[in-house]
Enzyme design. Structure first.
Site, PDB file in Angstrom:
ATOM      1  N   SER A 136     -37.455  14.755  45.125  1.00 23.18           N
ATOM      2  CA  SER A 136     -38.674  14.932  44.354  1.00 23.18           C
ATOM      3  C   SER A 136     -39.449  13.624  44.445  1.00 23.18           C
ATOM      4  O   SER A 136     -38.935  12.577  44.051  1.00 23.18           O
ATOM      5  CB  SER A 136     -38.305  15.246  42.899  1.00 23.18           C
ATOM      6  OG  SER A 136     -39.460  15.262  42.096  1.00 23.18           O
ATOM      7  N   LYS A 162     -40.155  17.829  47.771  1.00 22.69           N
ATOM      8  CA  LYS A 162     -40.990  18.317  46.661  1.00 22.69           C
ATOM      9  C   LYS A 162     -41.950  17.204  46.304  1.00 22.69           C
ATOM     10  O   LYS A 162     -41.540  16.060  46.142  1.00 22.69           O
ATOM     11  CB  LYS A 162     -40.074  18.665  45.483  1.00 22.69           C
ATOM     12  CG  LYS A 162     -40.695  18.649  44.106  1.00 22.69           C
ATOM     13  CD  LYS A 162     -39.740  19.276  43.105  1.00 22.69           C
ATOM     14  CE  LYS A 162     -39.802  18.594  41.750  1.00 22.69           C
ATOM     15  NZ  LYS A 162     -38.805  19.159  40.806  1.00 22.69           N
ATOM     16  N   LYS A 164     -45.000  15.980  43.588  1.00 21.73           N
ATOM     17  CA  LYS A 164     -45.601  16.240  42.291  1.00 21.73           C
ATOM     18  C   LYS A 164     -47.099  16.388  42.475  1.00 21.73           C
ATOM     19  O   LYS A 164     -47.712  15.642  43.258  1.00 21.73           O
ATOM     20  CB  LYS A 164     -45.310  15.062  41.353  1.00 21.73           C
ATOM     21  CG  LYS A 164     -43.836  14.904  41.014  1.00 21.73           C
ATOM     22  CD  LYS A 164     -43.381  16.017  40.100  1.00 21.73           C
ATOM     23  CE  LYS A 164     -41.994  15.737  39.553  1.00 21.73           C
ATOM     24  NZ  LYS A 164     -41.546  16.805  38.645  1.00 21.73           N
ATOM     25  N   ASP A 189     -44.617  20.568  42.470  1.00 19.54           N
ATOM     26  CA  ASP A 189     -44.235  20.696  41.057  1.00 19.54           C
ATOM     27  C   ASP A 189     -45.383  20.145  40.206  1.00 19.54           C
ATOM     28  O   ASP A 189     -45.735  18.974  40.318  1.00 19.54           O
ATOM     29  CB  ASP A 189     -42.943  19.904  40.794  1.00 19.54           C
ATOM     30  CG  ASP A 189     -42.415  20.080  39.364  1.00 19.54           C
ATOM     31  OD1 ASP A 189     -43.066  20.765  38.547  1.00 19.54           O
ATOM     32  OD2 ASP A 189     -41.339  19.502  39.065  1.00 19.54           O
ATOM     33  N   GLU A 214     -43.691  24.981  41.462  1.00 21.63           N
ATOM     34  CA  GLU A 214     -42.857  24.816  40.274  1.00 21.63           C
ATOM     35  C   GLU A 214     -43.719  24.557  39.040  1.00 21.63           C
ATOM     36  O   GLU A 214     -44.598  23.688  39.054  1.00 21.63           O
ATOM     37  CB  GLU A 214     -41.888  23.647  40.506  1.00 21.63           C
ATOM     38  CG  GLU A 214     -40.877  23.427  39.390  1.00 21.63           C
ATOM     39  CD  GLU A 214     -39.875  22.316  39.723  1.00 21.63           C
ATOM     40  OE1 GLU A 214     -39.734  21.952  40.908  1.00 21.63           O
ATOM     41  OE2 GLU A 214     -39.248  21.800  38.781  1.00 21.63           O
ATOM     42  N   ASP A 239     -39.405  25.875  35.553  1.00 24.11           N
ATOM     43  CA  ASP A 239     -38.534  24.764  35.146  1.00 24.11           C
ATOM     44  C   ASP A 239     -38.601  24.701  33.619  1.00 24.11           C
ATOM     45  O   ASP A 239     -37.781  25.311  32.908  1.00 24.11           O
ATOM     46  CB  ASP A 239     -39.037  23.475  35.836  1.00 24.11           C
ATOM     47  CG  ASP A 239     -38.369  22.191  35.352  1.00 24.11           C
ATOM     48  OD1 ASP A 239     -37.586  22.227  34.393  1.00 24.11           O
ATOM     49  OD2 ASP A 239     -38.640  21.119  35.930  1.00 24.11           O
ATOM     50  N   LYS A 263     -31.596  23.080  34.831  1.00 26.15           N
ATOM     51  CA  LYS A 263     -31.264  21.715  34.414  1.00 26.15           C
ATOM     52  C   LYS A 263     -30.307  21.816  33.241  1.00 26.15           C
ATOM     53  O   LYS A 263     -30.581  22.520  32.269  1.00 26.15           O
ATOM     54  CB  LYS A 263     -32.529  20.951  33.997  1.00 26.15           C
ATOM     55  CG  LYS A 263     -33.447  20.618  35.162  1.00 26.15           C
ATOM     56  CD  LYS A 263     -34.680  19.875  34.705  1.00 26.15           C
ATOM     57  CE  LYS A 263     -35.579  19.548  35.896  1.00 26.15           C
ATOM     58  NZ  LYS A 263     -36.898  19.040  35.458  1.00 26.15           N
ATOM     59  N   GLY A 291     -33.516  17.789  38.521  1.00 28.34           N
ATOM     60  CA  GLY A 291     -33.052  16.462  38.121  1.00 28.34           C
ATOM     61  C   GLY A 291     -33.960  15.885  37.052  1.00 28.34           C
ATOM     62  O   GLY A 291     -35.104  16.325  36.892  1.00 28.34           O
TER      63      GLY A 291
HETATM   64  O1  OSB Z   1     -39.996  18.437  36.622  1.00 24.00           O
HETATM   65  O2  OSB Z   1     -38.340  18.287  37.886  1.00 24.00           O
HETATM   66  C1  OSB Z   1     -39.103  17.761  37.072  1.00 24.00           C
HETATM   67  C2  OSB Z   1     -38.263  14.054  36.631  1.00 24.00           C
HETATM   68  C3  OSB Z   1     -38.489  13.908  35.276  1.00 24.00           C
HETATM   69  C4  OSB Z   1     -38.945  14.967  34.552  1.00 24.00           C
HETATM   70  C5  OSB Z   1     -39.156  16.213  35.163  1.00 24.00           C
HETATM   71  C6  OSB Z   1     -38.906  16.375  36.514  1.00 24.00           C
HETATM   72  C7  OSB Z   1     -38.477  15.277  37.263  1.00 24.00           C
HETATM   73  C8  OSB Z   1     -38.261  15.320  38.697  1.00 24.00           C
HETATM   74  C9  OSB Z   1     -37.319  14.309  39.264  1.00 24.00           C
HETATM   75  O3  OSB Z   1     -38.844  16.054  39.449  1.00 24.00           O
HETATM   76  C10 OSB Z   1     -36.060  14.895  39.764  1.00 24.00           C
HETATM   77  C11 OSB Z   1     -35.069  13.812  40.067  1.00 24.00           C
HETATM   78  O4  OSB Z   1     -35.132  13.274  41.175  1.00 24.00           O
HETATM   79  O5  OSB Z   1     -34.238  13.483  39.195  1.00 24.00           O
HETATM   80 MG    MG Z   2     -39.974  20.355  37.464  1.00 29.30          MG
END
Ligand code: OSB
Ligand code: MG
Length: 371
Positions: A136, A162, A164, A189, A214, A239, A263, A291
């Site tokens: 991510s 992925k 953001k 995402d 996402e 999510d 999660k 994550g």
């Molecule tokens: O939306 O998946 C998410 C990190 C913090 C809060 C929300 C998210 C995320 C990530 C990071 O996308 C995922 C990771 O590498 O831990």
């Molecule tokens: Mg997410």
């Protein structure tokens, strides 16, 4: 097993690189760790995935500390359980606060697996020894920085990327990434940054052959996600909106998503994550492990969960070195050149916690014992 004591701590852990989502930037994590002790002084570790502010969901480091101290730890200490799957119900009186509950519940799973002498993944009913990994990548200062990062993650072997997105960092960015990397497994995402009025934007993404979009809309919404899914070909993945297996069932019945990101913290621990996995597997819907910028303890729990049969898509669980100069587990999590993590075979979470390092990072600590 009887829960004799619970140790709660907060550690501070600076990220090697800031992580930016549509709801903000993080430079340093404030992570709560829970350690449960049983009557024979066997122990298990869990991690609370709440963030530094109530931005991803309502929970945050301070609220998790307070609810654990005032309510959850007192509900658990002195209690007996046969199976770690029974622990969540012991905290039933407290509504929500799933990330705080999950820290304790997952610690009980580690404890139970260690006592039984089996790896946690096996106790959870896992079926694979190697899990597929994606990364991510947060919002960057410039598009070129993003392209460089993607290039180096692909070179490291990661199987899917992925990125953001947020208003102002979306379609044009995706277009540039696709132009440079036409064949990679790519997804976005939004962390709830849009509304249904943005449906045309998401329709415009259909031509980029994304694996999924996402959580585009509100964190607490399913209805509008169903409306959006009817208007786009790209699968919607939820999510934030999926906090339980019941929520997963309703999301499918509504047509609000075609994929789910699981999660542990968001659903309240391993037992509920197992139920989400079962709910989706029965319907042939893929899930993958998300994550929350976890330290090694949370990462190890994520690896164990990802071995369940329904986890058929690469997750966001990646190498420790992407986040931390030095992790709190040994060895750190590493990824093979083909973008997988080999699941460890030692009892419990399968990694050793570096207690000296945890002590050095601890900024507050409290012990709860049965009175
Ligand atoms: O939306 O998946 C998410 C990190 C913090 C809060 C929300 C998210 C995320 C990530 C990071 O996308 C995922 C990771 O590498 O831990
Ligand atoms: Mg997410």
């Amino acid at each position: 097993m009887q829960i004799k004591a619970i140790e709660l701590r907060e550690i501070r852990l600076p990220l090697v690189h800031f992580f930016e989502t549509s709801f903000g930037r993080t430079y340093e994590r404030r992570i709560l760790l829970a350690r449960v002790h049983d009557q024979d002084d066997a122990t298990g570790w869990g991690e609370c995935t709440a963030g530094e502010g109530p931005f991803y969901c309502e929970e945050w480091t301070e609220s998790a500390w307070a609810v654990t101290k005032e309510f959850l730890a007192p509900l658990l200490v002195g209690q007996r359980f046969d199976e770690p799957a029974d622990v969540f119900a012991l905290m039933r009186r407290v509504r929500g606060n799933r990330m705080a509950k999950a820290a304790l519940e997952t610690a009980c799973w580690d404890l139970a697996a260690k006592k039984t002498g089996v790896p946690l993944w096996q106790m959870l009913g896992g079926t694979r020894r190697e899990i597929a990994c994606g990364v991510s990548i947060g919002i960057q200062e410039t598009p070129d920085t993003l392209l460089d990062k993607i290039e180096s993650e692909l070179a490291a072997g990661y199987q899917r990327i992925k990125i953001k997105i947020k208003p102002g960092w979306d379609a044009a960015i995706v277009e540039r990434v696709r132009a440079r990397f036409p064949d990679i497994q790519l997804m976005v995402d939004a962390n709830s940054a849009y509304t249904l009025a943005d449906a045309p934007l998401f329709q415009s993404l259909d031509r980029f052959d994304l694996l999924m979009i996402e959580q585009p809309l509100a964190y607490d919404d399913m209805y509008d996600h169903a409306a959006l899914q009817r208007q786009v070909y790209t699968p919607v993945c939820l999510d934030e909106s999926i906090r339980s297996s019941e929520a997963a069932r309703k999301a499918f019945e509504l047509g609000a998503c075609r994929i789910i990101n699981v999660k542990l913290g968001r659903v309240g621990g391993h037992a509920e994550a197992q139920r989400v996995e079962q709910t989706t597997r029965e319907r042939g819907v893929p899930v993958w492990c998300g994550g929350m910028l976890e330290s090694g303890i949370g990462r190890a729990h994520n690896i164990a969960m990802s071995t369940l049969a329904g986890f058929t898509l690469p997750g966001d669980v990646s190498a420790s070195a992407r986040y931390w100069a030095e992790d709190i587990i040994e060895p750190p999590v590493t990824v093979t050149p083909h973008g997988t993590i080999i699941v460890p075979d030692a009892p419990g979470i399968g990694f050793a916690v570096n207690e000296a390092r945890v002590d050095a990072l601890t900024v507050r600590r409290e012990n709860f014992t049965a009175t």
